[in-house]
Design a protein around this motif. Structure first.
Motif, PDB file in Angstrom:
ATOM      1  N   CYS A   3       0.823  -1.215   0.000  1.00 25.24           N
ATOM      2  CA  CYS A   3       0.000   0.000   0.000  1.00 25.24           C
ATOM      3  C   CYS A   3       0.856   1.264   0.000  1.00 25.24           C
ATOM      4  O   CYS A   3       0.537   2.245  -0.680  1.00 25.24           O
ATOM      5  CB  CYS A   3      -0.918   0.009   1.218  1.00 25.24           C
ATOM      6  SG  CYS A   3      -2.243  -1.192   1.087  1.00 25.24           S
ATOM      7  N   HIS A  29      -4.038  -3.205  -7.872  1.00 25.53           N
ATOM      8  CA  HIS A  29      -4.038  -3.012  -6.413  1.00 25.53           C
ATOM      9  C   HIS A  29      -5.274  -2.239  -5.965  1.00 25.53           C
ATOM     10  O   HIS A  29      -5.947  -2.627  -5.009  1.00 25.53           O
ATOM     11  CB  HIS A  29      -2.770  -2.276  -5.978  1.00 25.53           C
ATOM     12  CG  HIS A  29      -2.669  -2.092  -4.501  1.00 25.53           C
ATOM     13  ND1 HIS A  29      -1.903  -2.919  -3.694  1.00 25.53           N
ATOM     14  CD2 HIS A  29      -3.257  -1.196  -3.678  1.00 25.53           C
ATOM     15  CE1 HIS A  29      -2.025  -2.523  -2.441  1.00 25.53           C
ATOM     16  NE2 HIS A  29      -2.855  -1.474  -2.406  1.00 25.53           N
ATOM     17  N   CYS A  33      -7.943  -3.084  -3.039  1.00 23.14           N
ATOM     18  CA  CYS A  33      -7.636  -2.454  -1.752  1.00 23.14           C
ATOM     19  C   CYS A  33      -8.484  -1.205  -1.546  1.00 23.14           C
ATOM     20  O   CYS A  33      -8.249  -0.192  -2.216  1.00 23.14           O
ATOM     21  CB  CYS A  33      -6.155  -2.108  -1.686  1.00 23.14           C
ATOM     22  SG  CYS A  33      -5.721  -1.117  -0.246  1.00 23.14           S
ATOM     23  N   CYS A  36      -6.494   2.213  -0.523  1.00 25.73           N
ATOM     24  CA  CYS A  36      -5.805   2.893  -1.636  1.00 25.73           C
ATOM     25  C   CYS A  36      -6.817   3.443  -2.634  1.00 25.73           C
ATOM     26  O   CYS A  36      -6.589   4.485  -3.244  1.00 25.73           O
ATOM     27  CB  CYS A  36      -4.831   1.945  -2.323  1.00 25.73           C
ATOM     28  SG  CYS A  36      -3.399   1.578  -1.289  1.00 25.73           S
TER      29      CYS A  36
HETATM   30 ZN   LIG Z   1      -3.520  -0.537  -0.674  1.00 20.20          ZN
END
Ligand SMILES: [Zn+2]
Lengths: 179, 198
Positions: A3, A29, A33, A36
């Protein structure tokens, strides 16, 4: 990519300034996530806020700007173009003219009893219009600005200043002097 | 002979002025906008733009026709701004700009109104504009310039590195850190956006 790494690249990702490989990794990602992803959302909002900022000026501001430029650039374009160069050129020209005049005076001094000057003195009103150099005797000019005491001191000083000249040289060359 | 020469030198180059004015006409709004986002007020923006354009005109003979006029002037505006800002600033200058940012949090904390219900009207847009500008002014000026050039003016990183005369890596870092600080300052708006979405 963790992250931390992703978040450090989010701005560049948003601006499409990353390599295709990096872009792909970040896209993956963000998809998985939420933290993020939220980060990325915030950054995109900021970018769009800034992009949608309304221009701050009124027409009056631009008119003032135009007026200013007009005044400055049209008033004296040659000097605006490069004042430094022009300053130097002007100084050089002045120096040349000065040197030329001084040389001329010393090479061709005007005698006080020059017949031409004598005739002019006979008709005082024509002097101003026909005498080429409207200079006054140095002595006469000084007197106007000095008090009586100063005048005495100045007289001494002048004598010492000029002591290395023969008597006639005290007269400023080229200047008709009447005593 | 001397006089003739002086006269011919004093005559302005006829094309230069009109060419310069044409270039300025194309970009003056953008220049002024940039100066305004840097300084945050009309008077300073006006002064900065005027001074930069005069400077640009004086150096116009060194401007290469093939290159981007606007980027060249942005660079002049930026340099003038940085010079003036450093002269005016009372605080000692932070030596490396890409190190720790100044402790802005210690400066007067701002009253944060409740933005959770945002009306979609002019007043709001105006208020958002004011808030964003004051957030921009809290950024270190190098970050501010980079972010404005990227997001307001729409330049690429490479163009920005050209204008700010720094490396691509520095541009990337300034924009990233600038936006991160803006994110903090604009948190109320951003959470309002989030709750709108849900
Ligand atoms: Zn992340």
């Amino acid at each position: 990519m963790n992250c931390h790494r992703v978040q450090s690249l989010l701005s560049a990702y948003l601006d499409q300034e990353l390599s295709p490989e990096e872009q792909r990794l970040i896209r993956n990602h963000i998809f998985h996530c939420p933290i993020c992803a939220e980060n990325f959302e915030d950054l995109s909002h900021i970018k769009s806020y800034l992009g949608n900022l309304e221009p701050p000026f009124a027409q009056a501001d631009l008119d003032l700007l135009d007026q200013f430029l007009f005044d400055h650039l049209h008033a004296n374009p040659s000097f605006s173009a490069n004042p430094w160069v022009w300053g130097k050129r002007l100084a050089l020209t002045t120096a040349c003219v000065f040197l030329f005049l001084m040389t001329a005076f010393y090479l061709f001094p005007v005698e006080p009893n020059n017949p031409m000057l004598l005739t002019q003195e006979a008709a005082p009103f024509s002097i101003s219009s026909t005498t080429p150099y409207q200079l006054v005797s140095e002595r006469k000019t000084d007197v106007n600005f000095l008090s009586a005491d100063d005048e005495e001191q100045d007289e001494k000083k002048r004598n010492s200043d000029y002591s290395f000249f023969p008597e006639q040289s005290r007269l400023v060359p080229g200047v008709p002097v009447s005593r | 002979m001397l006089q003739t020469e002086t006269l011919s030198l004093a005559r302005p180059a006829p094309d230069t002025l009109s060419e310069f004015e044409q270039q300025v006409k194309n970009y003056e709004k953008a220049f002024y906008h940039f100066a305004y986002r840097l300084t945050g007020n009309h008077d300073d923006a006006q002064d900065l733009t005027q001074e930069a354009l005069l400077k640009a005109y004086r150096a116009f003979n060194r401007f290469k026709p093939g290159t981007a006029f606007d980027r060249w002037v942005y660079q002049i505006i930026y340099r003038l701004f940085i010079d003036q800002y450093r002269k005016k600033r009372r605080r000692p200058f932070v030596a490396s700009l890409d190190e720790a940012p100044p402790h802005l949090d210690q400066e007067k904390p701002k009253e944060v109104p409740d933005y959770s219900k945002l009306p979609e009207d002019f007043a709001l847009r105006h208020e958002l504009g004011v808030t964003i500008q004051s957030a921009l002014l809290r950024l270190p000026e190098e970050f501010r310039a980079a972010v404005v050039l990227c997001d307001v003016q729409g330049f690429s990183y490479e163009e920005i590195s050209n204008i700010l005369q720094c490396s691509l890596g520095t541009v990337r870092s300034r924009i990233h850190r600038g936006r991160r600080q803006l994110r903090e300052y604009l948190q109320p708006y951003l959470s309002a956006e989030r709750s709108k979405k849900q």
